[in-house]
Scaffold this motif. Structure first.
Motif, PDB file in Angstrom:
ATOM      1  N   GLN A  50       5.837  20.061 -64.802  1.00  0.00           N
ATOM      2  CA  GLN A  50       4.999  20.967 -64.269  1.00  0.00           C
ATOM      3  C   GLN A  50       4.186  20.040 -63.425  1.00  0.00           C
ATOM      4  O   GLN A  50       4.337  19.436 -64.213  1.00  0.00           O
ATOM      5  N   LEU A  51       4.552  20.019 -62.092  1.00  0.00           N
ATOM      6  CA  LEU A  51       3.793  19.200 -61.177  1.00  0.00           C
ATOM      7  C   LEU A  51       2.564  19.790 -61.190  1.00  0.00           C
ATOM      8  O   LEU A  51       2.831  21.869 -60.896  1.00  0.00           O
ATOM      9  N   ALA A  52       1.837  19.374 -60.014  1.00  0.00           N
ATOM     10  CA  ALA A  52       0.343  20.159 -60.194  1.00  0.00           C
ATOM     11  C   ALA A  52       0.289  19.216 -58.369  1.00  0.00           C
ATOM     12  O   ALA A  52      -0.217  17.772 -58.397  1.00  0.00           O
ATOM     13  N   GLY A  53      -0.007  19.836 -57.779  1.00  0.00           N
ATOM     14  CA  GLY A  53      -0.605  19.029 -55.962  1.00  0.00           C
ATOM     15  C   GLY A  53      -0.803  19.806 -54.230  1.00  0.00           C
ATOM     16  O   GLY A  53      -0.888  21.191 -54.861  1.00  0.00           O
ATOM     17  N   THR A  54      -0.903  19.004 -54.230  1.00  0.00           N
ATOM     18  CA  THR A  54      -0.628  20.196 -52.373  1.00  0.00           C
ATOM     19  C   THR A  54      -0.205  19.408 -51.560  1.00  0.00           C
ATOM     20  O   THR A  54       0.830  18.505 -52.096  1.00  0.00           O
ATOM     21  N   LEU A  55       0.617  20.868 -50.327  1.00  0.00           N
ATOM     22  CA  LEU A  55       1.214  20.395 -49.579  1.00  0.00           C
ATOM     23  C   LEU A  55       0.479  20.188 -48.196  1.00  0.00           C
ATOM     24  O   LEU A  55      -0.144  20.830 -47.793  1.00  0.00           O
ATOM     25  N   VAL A  56       1.230  18.909 -47.560  1.00  0.00           N
ATOM     26  CA  VAL A  56      -0.266  18.972 -46.643  1.00  0.00           C
ATOM     27  C   VAL A  56       1.000  17.798 -45.878  1.00  0.00           C
ATOM     28  O   VAL A  56       1.991  16.964 -45.582  1.00  0.00           O
ATOM     29  N   PRO A  57       0.403  18.867 -44.728  1.00  0.00           N
ATOM     30  CA  PRO A  57       1.253  18.373 -43.654  1.00  0.00           C
ATOM     31  C   PRO A  57       1.571  16.607 -43.245  1.00  0.00           C
ATOM     32  O   PRO A  57       0.665  15.936 -43.201  1.00  0.00           O
ATOM     33  N   GLU A  58       2.312  16.105 -42.513  1.00  0.00           N
ATOM     34  CA  GLU A  58       2.808  14.727 -42.199  1.00  0.00           C
ATOM     35  C   GLU A  58       2.462  13.519 -43.026  1.00  0.00           C
ATOM     36  O   GLU A  58       2.087  12.564 -43.480  1.00  0.00           O
ATOM     37  N   HIS A  59       2.021  14.306 -44.601  1.00  0.00           N
ATOM     38  CA  HIS A  59       2.400  14.033 -45.774  1.00  0.00           C
ATOM     39  C   HIS A  59       3.184  13.345 -46.999  1.00  0.00           C
ATOM     40  O   HIS A  59       3.784  13.929 -47.127  1.00  0.00           O
ATOM     41  N   PRO A  60       3.688  12.852 -47.641  1.00  0.00           N
ATOM     42  CA  PRO A  60       4.586  12.585 -48.133  1.00  0.00           C
ATOM     43  C   PRO A  60       4.541  13.573 -49.701  1.00  0.00           C
ATOM     44  O   PRO A  60       3.679  14.123 -49.888  1.00  0.00           O
ATOM     45  N   LEU A  61       5.511  14.648 -49.604  1.00  0.00           N
ATOM     46  CA  LEU A  61       6.038  15.566 -50.526  1.00  0.00           C
ATOM     47  C   LEU A  61       4.899  15.421 -52.050  1.00  0.00           C
ATOM     48  O   LEU A  61       3.872  15.979 -52.168  1.00  0.00           O
ATOM     49  N   LEU A  62       5.066  14.334 -52.755  1.00  0.00           N
ATOM     50  CA  LEU A  62       4.526  14.274 -53.725  1.00  0.00           C
ATOM     51  C   LEU A  62       3.574  13.096 -53.591  1.00  0.00           C
ATOM     52  O   LEU A  62       3.056  12.525 -54.655  1.00  0.00           O
ATOM     53  N   HIS A  63       2.677  13.099 -52.639  1.00  0.00           N
ATOM     54  CA  HIS A  63       1.092  11.722 -52.418  1.00  0.00           C
ATOM     55  C   HIS A  63      -0.146  11.591 -53.428  1.00  0.00           C
ATOM     56  O   HIS A  63      -0.058  10.866 -53.868  1.00  0.00           O
ATOM     57  N   ASP A  64      -0.070  13.105 -53.868  1.00  0.00           N
ATOM     58  CA  ASP A  64      -1.028  14.087 -55.297  1.00  0.00           C
ATOM     59  C   ASP A  64      -0.302  14.646 -56.530  1.00  0.00           C
ATOM     60  O   ASP A  64      -1.327  14.766 -56.993  1.00  0.00           O
ATOM     61  N   ILE A 101      21.837   9.660 -66.925  1.00  0.00           N
ATOM     62  CA  ILE A 101      20.805   9.332 -66.252  1.00  0.00           C
ATOM     63  C   ILE A 101      19.951  10.383 -66.748  1.00  0.00           C
ATOM     64  O   ILE A 101      20.024  11.155 -66.100  1.00  0.00           O
ATOM     65  N   ALA A 102      19.187   9.564 -67.670  1.00  0.00           N
ATOM     66  CA  ALA A 102      18.178  10.591 -68.043  1.00  0.00           C
ATOM     67  C   ALA A 102      16.300   9.947 -67.821  1.00  0.00           C
ATOM     68  O   ALA A 102      16.404   8.751 -68.380  1.00  0.00           O
ATOM     69  N   ALA A 103      16.135  10.578 -67.855  1.00  0.00           N
ATOM     70  CA  ALA A 103      14.044   9.741 -67.715  1.00  0.00           C
ATOM     71  C   ALA A 103      13.435  10.470 -67.366  1.00  0.00           C
ATOM     72  O   ALA A 103      12.932  12.650 -67.117  1.00  0.00           O
ATOM     73  N   ASP A 104      11.698  10.978 -68.540  1.00  0.00           N
ATOM     74  CA  ASP A 104      10.362  11.005 -69.118  1.00  0.00           C
ATOM     75  C   ASP A 104       9.817  10.565 -67.616  1.00  0.00           C
ATOM     76  O   ASP A 104       9.958   9.843 -68.160  1.00  0.00           O
ATOM     77  N   LEU A 105       8.948  11.781 -66.813  1.00  0.00           N
ATOM     78  CA  LEU A 105       8.753  10.929 -65.705  1.00  0.00           C
ATOM     79  C   LEU A 105       7.058  11.700 -65.827  1.00  0.00           C
ATOM     80  O   LEU A 105       7.045  12.879 -65.799  1.00  0.00           O
ATOM     81  N   THR A 106       6.123  10.626 -65.601  1.00  0.00           N
ATOM     82  CA  THR A 106       4.980  10.974 -65.866  1.00  0.00           C
ATOM     83  C   THR A 106       4.001  11.215 -63.694  1.00  0.00           C
ATOM     84  O   THR A 106       4.284   9.628 -63.713  1.00  0.00           O
ATOM     85  N   PHE A 107       3.304  12.049 -63.711  1.00  0.00           N
ATOM     86  CA  PHE A 107       3.064  12.412 -62.984  1.00  0.00           C
ATOM     87  C   PHE A 107       1.160  11.872 -62.300  1.00  0.00           C
ATOM     88  O   PHE A 107       1.353  12.783 -63.055  1.00  0.00           O
ATOM     89  N   THR A 108       1.064  10.802 -61.271  1.00  0.00           N
ATOM     90  CA  THR A 108      -0.465  10.577 -61.405  1.00  0.00           C
ATOM     91  C   THR A 108      -0.770  10.007 -60.390  1.00  0.00           C
ATOM     92  O   THR A 108       0.133   9.943 -59.838  1.00  0.00           O
TER      93      THR A 108
END
Length: 187
Positions: free
Chosen positions: A23-37, A82-89
């Motif tokens: 589960q990820l939360a963030g904003t979609l902002v034009p001209e910004h990378p997809l996962l920027h926040d 290939i397996a991994a747990d990823l943490t997004f901040t």
């Protein structure tokens, strides 16, 4: 491959089957990378595929040490899993124990990657387990398995630090570890 090209990524994409959950939360902002926040957690498993040697961190590892490079003659590195747990901040993704397992290499890593825009800062430590075929043969002989391979089921591992950016990483070899460095000491 379409998503890879759509995101403006260069080179060949990885191949394989992806299982992704989280589960990820963030904003979609034009001209910004997809996962920027992005914030949240995900786990993924890739199975039965290949990684092109042109992926920058893979290329950096390949160039760091020709004598310890188990995939120097291959353009693509095969993997079973290939397996991994990823943490997004906000602006960063990190992981503590992704694992790559396959006939060409076995690798564990920990580190983080910046996601807010290029260049993407990278900081990671990797253990590359060498001599896969010999390890597999020794596993089948119980006494040698216990004496020589240890808990990680490998005879020799090469350690690297990856620093710099995803686009231009630098791999710094760390001291080599062998069976002498394991809990058993001298045999």
């Amino acid at each position: 491959a379409a998503l890879y090209g759509q995101r403006g990524m260069k080179g060949e994409p990885m191949a394989g089957t992806l299982d992704l959950a989280g589960q990820l939360a963030g904003t979609l902002v034009p001209e910004h990378p997809l996962l920027h926040d992005a914030s949240g957690a995900m786990n993924f498993t890739l199975t039965d595929g290949t990684i092109p040697k042109t992926v920058p961190p893979v290329l950096a590892l390949a160039l760091a040490s020709d004598s310890l490079n188990p995939f120097s003659s291959r353009e693509r590195i095969r993997y079973r899993r290939i397996a991994a747990d990823l943490t997004f901040t906000t602006g960063t993704v990190s992981t503590e124990a992704p694992e790559v397992e396959g006939p060409d290499l076995r690798l564990f890593a920990a580190g983080e990657l910046g996601l807010q825009g290029e260049p993407n800062p990278l900081r990671a430590e990797l253990a590359l387990f060498l001599f896969r075929q010999l390890d597999w043969a020794l596993v089948k002989i119980p006494i040698l398995n216990e004496l020589l391979l240890g808990e990680n089921k490998n005879l020799v591992a090469a350690y690297f630090k990856l620093m710099g950016t995803w686009q231009e990483p630098v791999a710094q070899p760390q001291p080599l570890r062998t069976m002498k460095d394991t809990v058993g000491g001298d045999i």
